[in-house]
Design a protein around this motif. Sequence first.
Motif, short mmCIF file in Angstrom:
data_model
loop_
_atom_site.label_atom_id
_atom_site.label_comp_id
_atom_site.label_asym_id
_atom_site.label_seq_id
_atom_site.Cartn_x
_atom_site.Cartn_y
_atom_site.Cartn_z
N ALA A 1 0.88 -1.00 -0.25
CA ALA A 1 -0.23 0.04 -0.16
C ALA A 1 0.88 1.15 0.03
CB ALA A 1 -1.01 0.04 1.31
N ASN A 2 2.09 1.19 0.52
CA ASN A 2 2.90 2.28 0.49
C ASN A 2 4.09 2.24 -0.64
OD1 ASN A 2 1.95 3.82 2.97
ND2 ASN A 2 2.70 1.88 4.20
N ASN A 3 3.62 1.41 -1.47
CA ASN A 3 4.73 1.58 -2.85
C ASN A 3 6.01 0.88 -2.22
OD1 ASN A 3 2.69 2.26 -4.68
ND2 ASN A 3 3.10 4.48 -4.20
N LYS A 4 5.95 -0.02 -1.24
CA LYS A 4 7.56 -0.29 -0.84
C LYS A 4 7.47 -1.96 -0.70
CE LYS A 4 8.64 3.56 1.82
NZ LYS A 4 9.21 4.19 2.91
N ALA A 5 6.59 -2.56 -1.75
CA ALA A 5 6.81 -3.81 -2.02
C ALA A 5 8.15 -4.52 -2.36
CB ALA A 5 5.62 -4.41 -3.15
N LEU A 6 8.23 -5.60 -1.34
CA LEU A 6 9.47 -5.99 -1.49
C LEU A 6 10.00 -6.76 -2.99
CD1 LEU A 6 10.40 -7.96 2.00
CD2 LEU A 6 11.21 -5.60 0.97
N PRO A 7 8.93 -7.30 -3.62
CA PRO A 7 9.40 -7.78 -4.74
C PRO A 7 9.87 -7.00 -5.90
CG PRO A 7 7.30 -8.89 -3.81
CD PRO A 7 7.74 -7.79 -3.02
N ASP A 8 9.45 -5.76 -5.64
CA ASP A 8 9.93 -4.63 -6.50
C ASP A 8 11.21 -4.22 -6.17
OD1 ASP A 8 7.23 -4.69 -7.80
OD2 ASP A 8 6.46 -2.90 -6.70
N ILE A 9 11.49 -4.33 -4.92
CA ILE A 9 12.68 -3.56 -4.53
C ILE A 9 13.74 -4.81 -4.54
CG2 ILE A 9 14.00 -2.68 -2.49
CD1 ILE A 9 11.25 -1.54 -1.48
#
Length: 121
Positions: free
Chosen positions: A63-71
Amino acid sequence: MQQISAAGGRLIAISPQLPDQSFSTAEKNELSFSVLSDVGNVVARSFGLVFSLPLELRAALTANNKALPDINGDESWELPVPATFVVASGGAVTLAHFDVDYRQRLDPGTILDALKSLTAQ
């Protein structure tokens, strides 16, 4: 950092972030030490320091645009337990500290004492 260098040490951070993410973090925070990328937590896993995030935390990060898969570049939703190691030039670990509570970090004085004991030997 100056005291660590003066004691013969070198600080290296290891992150599960993708290399571009690690570089961006180091650049944004003007870090004066190396940040290595441990994609897939291979190194952390070899030390037994990996945990999986609970579902409610995954939802909050997403929800806070900090999804681990993206990072981190994988779907595992895993992170390493924060840890600090002092490693002698021969590869022996002379000090190890880890705590699942990321707010509980090793006192820098303890690290300096460990480095100074290595140079005294």
